[in-house]
Design an enzyme around this catalytic site. Structure first.
Site, PDB file in Angstrom:
ATOM      1  N   GLN A   1       0.830  -1.197   0.000  1.00 55.36           N
ATOM      2  CA  GLN A   1       0.000   0.000   0.000  1.00 55.36           C
ATOM      3  C   GLN A   1       0.868   1.251   0.000  1.00 55.36           C
ATOM      4  O   GLN A   1       2.099   1.188   0.159  1.00 55.36           O
ATOM      5  CB  GLN A   1      -0.914   0.012   1.235  1.00 55.36           C
TER       6      GLN A   1
ATOM      7  N   HIS B   1      -7.695   5.560  20.628  1.00 56.80           N
ATOM      8  CA  HIS B   1      -6.948   4.429  21.166  1.00 56.80           C
ATOM      9  C   HIS B   1      -7.232   4.193  22.645  1.00 56.80           C
ATOM     10  O   HIS B   1      -7.231   3.042  23.101  1.00 56.80           O
ATOM     11  CB  HIS B   1      -5.454   4.642  20.916  1.00 56.80           C
TER      12      HIS B   1
ATOM     13  N   ASP C   1       0.700   0.886  13.591  1.00 55.24           N
ATOM     14  CA  ASP C   1       1.197   2.223  13.947  1.00 55.24           C
ATOM     15  C   ASP C   1       1.738   2.277  15.370  1.00 55.24           C
ATOM     16  O   ASP C   1       2.398   3.242  15.751  1.00 55.24           O
ATOM     17  CB  ASP C   1       0.092   3.262  13.787  1.00 55.24           C
TER      18      ASP C   1
ATOM     19  N   GLU D   1       0.478  -7.757  12.268  1.00 56.43           N
ATOM     20  CA  GLU D   1       0.348  -6.712  11.236  1.00 56.43           C
ATOM     21  C   GLU D   1       0.713  -7.296   9.875  1.00 56.43           C
ATOM     22  O   GLU D   1       1.712  -8.016   9.739  1.00 56.43           O
ATOM     23  CB  GLU D   1       1.256  -5.525  11.571  1.00 56.43           C
TER      24      GLU D   1
ATOM     25  N   ASP E   1      -1.071 -12.358   7.718  1.00 56.46           N
ATOM     26  CA  ASP E   1      -2.508 -12.142   7.614  1.00 56.46           C
ATOM     27  C   ASP E   1      -3.134 -12.655   8.909  1.00 56.46           C
ATOM     28  O   ASP E   1      -2.932 -13.806   9.297  1.00 56.46           O
ATOM     29  CB  ASP E   1      -3.063 -12.898   6.406  1.00 56.46           C
ATOM     30  N   ALA E   2      -3.887 -11.802   9.577  1.00 52.33           N
ATOM     31  CA  ALA E   2      -4.397 -12.148  10.904  1.00 52.33           C
ATOM     32  C   ALA E   2      -5.289 -13.386  10.867  1.00 52.33           C
ATOM     33  O   ALA E   2      -5.262 -14.206  11.799  1.00 52.33           O
ATOM     34  CB  ALA E   2      -5.168 -10.961  11.490  1.00 52.33           C
TER      35      ALA E   2
ATOM     36  N   ASP F   1      -7.784  -3.676  16.008  1.00 54.69           N
ATOM     37  CA  ASP F   1      -7.542  -2.296  15.562  1.00 54.69           C
ATOM     38  C   ASP F   1      -7.404  -2.312  14.047  1.00 54.69           C
ATOM     39  O   ASP F   1      -6.305  -2.238  13.495  1.00 54.69           O
ATOM     40  CB  ASP F   1      -6.273  -1.763  16.231  1.00 54.69           C
TER      41      ASP F   1
END
Length: 557
Positions: free
Chosen positions: A279, A310, A332, A352, A386-387, A408
């Site tokens: 991305q 958050h 992040d 992530e 990949d979660a 998140d």
């Protein structure tokens, strides 16, 4: 008397007309099939480039793919019909069609991005390019059929085609379509694995257009040059040279164009802009102001008030055991920062997908300051995966049980994240939670997208969770450059909006909404704040909605 022999003039013998030798069939067929292969690959690259860029600019990749492909296939049929009028001048017609396709397809990404950056609307431009490219692609095969069979028709003039000749025509059609389909396969694989990572969307489209122009123009001007008049030849040379000049100029200026468009989208204070393998990541903000983080044009962290988001996401879930914390997404580092504020936290695992986001969060001074150097804490472990697939493996490992799981993730309306809001995914989360574990989910805006928010709630119930809805208010920058940027702002791009959350626990009894006894001092949350947030969210509850599953996703764009 012997009469003299009279010599009669010989009768004139009619000789068969000498036909000019035509090029061997294979000499023509092989170049034609090669060009069909190349043009088909270019055509599919144009389609995929439109789908990818539209998904990035507009959102909801399923909808954008459906629009582009359906419009383009329809336009291909129109192009095939329109090609009938060019059969008498098939050579020059094919040359002009390929030149037009190279110009329109090659420049489509830049024009689409420009419309989005400066005018804020690209849907109509997307449809227009899909129509134009589809019409030109549809005209290719009929014109090539006319060219490749012209010699056969001249040999059959005045007589009916034999069965063998009819079979040969059918074989020609089969060869053309075979080359077309194989070329489409190569183009479809080249786009994600070669063009996109090496050249990017803009330069990749321009280079593809140049290849298209050289292949189409070269075929006509060399192999079928005898079918061209002098005027037609000059016209084709001039048109193709002009197209290549435009594409070359655009390629040289593409970096300047991208910077100008980025400033138009994100404002003048673009600090970092990088393309990872997955991305585009952009960080904006001045030296004295907190940064904003954008992923593929969507605001993920608003530095001015990210703490509201958050804190609301993490701290209600920490009201209980919280030694082991799993964060899905959160590259992040902000969610990890909040979890690490508890002295009882022994480990934080961040799953992530994009290593580039974590790398930037570690190394960019402004982001690293904002996340309090969370990724330097020895308690934090980052997994790049990949979660969904990672959780499937984690359920087989007994030691992978967590007291707190925090989701998140981008809004569920953004199609790539839809599977991470499915009943199946929540079922995997339930397997890695301890019996008393708590699960916090960012579920989009309660006020702006109530149907999406309550579909997440229904999906959690279907997976065996009891939930407690709540929300938090915030303020985000006033420009809307992506499909979910205005979601926090009541659809206006300015002013107060809300983030919606769901706190879930296994079983049928909804969890208490509160803060842990060892909770740190918070800037935006308190017991009274949470109670008001829960009441505010509950006011929007409507009728029970069906859950979202992998095979039946129910989140709109």
């Amino acid at each position: 008397m012997i009469e003299p022999t009279v010599t009669m003039p010989p009768k004139r013998v009619r000789r068969a007309p000498v036909r000019r030798p035509e090029p061997p069939r294979q000499t023509v067929r092989f170049p034609v099939l090669a060009v069909v292969f190349v043009c088909a690959a270019c055509g599919l690259v144009y389609e995929l480039e439109l789908v990818a860029l539209a998904s990035y600019l507009i959102g909801d990749s399923v909808t954008q793919a459906s629009v582009v492909l359906s419009v383009m296939v329809f336009a291909m049929g129109v192009g095939s019909l329109l090609a009938k009028g060019l059969r008498c001048r098939a050579a020059v017609g094919f040359g002009l069609v390929e030149a037009g396709l190279a110009l329109i397809g090659g420049c489509s990404a830049m024009v689409l991005y420009a419309a989005f950056a400066w005018f804020g609307e690209s849907r109509y431009v997307l449809v227009a390019f899909s129509l134009a490219i589809g019409v030109l692609i549809g005209a290719e095969i009929p014109l090539l059929m006319s060219l490749i069979q012209r010699g056969d028709r001249s040999g059959r003039s005045g007589r009916k085609a034999s069965l063998g000749e009819q079979d040969d025509a059918a074989g020609t059609v089969a060869d053309l379509f075979a080359a077309d389909y194989v070329g489409a396969l190569v183009g479809g694989l080249a786009f994600p694995f070669l063009l996109l990572p090496w050249l990017g969307q803009l330069t990749g489209a321009l280079v593809t257009g140049a290849v298209n122009a050289v292949a189409g123009g070269g075929l006509v001007l060399w192999v079928f040059r005898r079918d061209l008049t002098t005027r037609s030849r000059i016209l084709l040379v001039a048109v193709n040279v002009s197209v290549l000049a435009v594409l070359a100029t655009a390629t040289v200026l593409v970096d300047d164009f991208e910077q100008a468009a980025r400033r138009a989208v994100y404002g003048e204070q673009v600090r970092v802009a990088v393309h990872t393998e997955l991305q585009e990541v952009v960080v904006t903000g001045g030296r004295e102001s907190p940064p904003d983080l954008f992923l593929d044009g969507r605001l993920r962290v608003a530095g001015q008030d990210e703490y509201r988001y958050h804190e609301a996401l993490v701290h209600p879930a920490m009201n209980g055991a919280h030694a082991r914390v799993l964060i899905v997404g959160g590259g992040d580092g902000m969610a990890a920062r909040e979890a690490l504020r508890y002295p009882g936290v022994r480990s934080v695992t961040v799953v992530e997908l994009d290593p580039g986001v974590v790398r930037l969060a570690r190394t960019d001074p402004a982001l690293a300051t904002l996340n309090a150097q969370a990724f330097r804490d020895p308690r934090v472990r980052v997994v790049y995966a990949d979660a969904f697939h990672w959780l499937r493996g984690a359920t087989d490992r007994v030691q992978e049980r967590y007291d707190v799981v925090i989701s998140d993730l981008p809004d569920p309306g953004i199609t790539p994240s839809t599977k991470l809001y499915s009943e199946e995914f929540y079922g995997l989360v339930a397997q890695v939670l301890t019996p008393s574990g708590r699960f916090a989910v960012h579920a989009g805006s309660v006020a702006d997208r109530p149907r999406t928010y309550w579909t997440v709630d229904a999906t959690l119930h279907a997976a065996g969770f009891a939930t407690r809805p709540y929300s938090a208010s915030g303020r985000t920058p006033g420009f809307a450059a992506g499909p979910d940027r205005a979601d926090r702002t009541s659809g206006t791009g300015q002013g107060p909006g809300d983030w919606g959350f769901l706190l879930a626990v296994p079983g049928s009894r909804p969890p208490a909404l509160g803060l842990a006894a060892d909770a740190p001092r918070l800037r935006s949350l308190g017991e009274g704040t949470l109670e008001a947030a829960a009441r505010r969210a509950e006011r929007g509850r409507g009728t029970e909605l069906p859950p979202s599953t992998l095979v039946h996703p129910r989140y709109g764009g």
